[in-house]
Design an enzyme around this catalytic site. Sequence first.
Site, PDB file in Angstrom:
ATOM      1  CB  THR A  12      -8.563   1.077   6.043  1.00  0.00           C
ATOM      2  OG1 THR A  12      -7.878   1.567   4.886  1.00  0.00           O
ATOM      3  CG2 THR A  12     -10.028   0.908   5.719  1.00  0.00           C
ATOM      4  CG  ASP A  69      -2.079  -0.972   1.062  1.00  0.00           C
ATOM      5  OD1 ASP A  69      -2.241  -1.538  -0.044  1.00  0.00           O
ATOM      6  OD2 ASP A  69      -2.823  -1.173   2.037  1.00  0.00           O
ATOM      7  N   GLY A  70       2.032   1.205   0.645  1.00  0.00           N
ATOM      8  CA  GLY A  70       2.932   2.359   0.653  1.00  0.00           C
ATOM      9  C   GLY A  70       3.399   2.723  -0.744  1.00  0.00           C
ATOM     10  CB  SER A  97      -3.768   2.372  14.234  1.00  0.00           C
ATOM     11  OG  SER A  97      -3.200   3.643  13.994  1.00  0.00           O
ATOM     12  CG  ASP A 157       1.170  11.736  22.084  1.00  0.00           C
ATOM     13  OD1 ASP A 157       1.354  12.590  22.974  1.00  0.00           O
ATOM     14  OD2 ASP A 157       1.377  10.520  22.265  1.00  0.00           O
ATOM     15  CE1 TYR A 163      -0.968   7.061  14.031  1.00  0.00           C
ATOM     16  CE2 TYR A 163      -0.489   9.037  12.778  1.00  0.00           C
ATOM     17  CZ  TYR A 163      -0.396   8.306  13.953  1.00  0.00           C
ATOM     18  OH  TYR A 163       0.269   8.840  15.035  1.00  0.00           O
TER      19      TYR A 163
END
Length: 291
Positions: free
Chosen positions: A187, A73-74, A192, A176, A189
Amino acid sequence: MKITIHGISFHKEFVPFIEQLINALHDHNAELYLTESFSKTMQKSGAEATGFTVFKDRKVLADMDFVISVGGDGTLLDTVSMVGEYEVPILGINTGRLGFLATIAKEDVEKAIQVLFDGHFTIQDRILIHLDADQPLFNGVPYGLNEFTIHKRDTSSMITVHTYIDGEYLNSYWADGLIVATPTGSTGYSLSCGGPLISPAAKNFVITPVSPHNLNVRPMIVSDESEITFAIEGRSKKFLISLDSRSTAVDASVKLTVRREKFVARLVKFHDYSFFDTLRKKLNWGFDMRN
């Protein structure tokens, strides 16, 4: 048919599949182009292939019919940033792990090329997120497919991100960091960090805080017609911002606004592809260790 292949890197174990891909394209008389990075990776891996043109100037993409992204995906995200305003349809062949975006398994290369040339596919338009800033950032590529992120840097102290939607104050996030994700990026970052899953066709952004200090702060979905502006505070003089996998440091004086990009990413999806089926498989929905 003119086709470009792009990739960043792959292990030697994938060489037979790369050679199979190129041979399949030649069998269909494709006019084949390789990006410079993919050509160098092929040379290092020892892959044997001929009959292609290597290019450096991305203006060549204006004449392409398709771009094939080889990797995870990257790599597909990198392909989207390369294609940009040319809006060439992208087909993702997965040599990575998860594969939410690059959905074609490496074992199905020949079948995929046959389906592509038979025309048994649809094109899905995916919105991109665009960053406006009062200084040049990201080497003239101020857009991404997945998300824009603000994150703390060089300190354990949280930052404060004052956030405005269409000029109206929304919230000051003590956290943060903060993510603004597209439906495609929901789907990634954002997921998560507790963000919701959004169907790719939805016309939304989702604002997701990263480890917020106030536990009652939750992700928020807003229209992709919105302009979202930020002002950052913190003990550190520098902060990290990112578009997908590209990141850079900025100081608090930089004015940052995100909005929907004027052009889209166009992804090739075969007729047997289902976003919901992919979710179930990749996230192991319904999977029970007791079975």
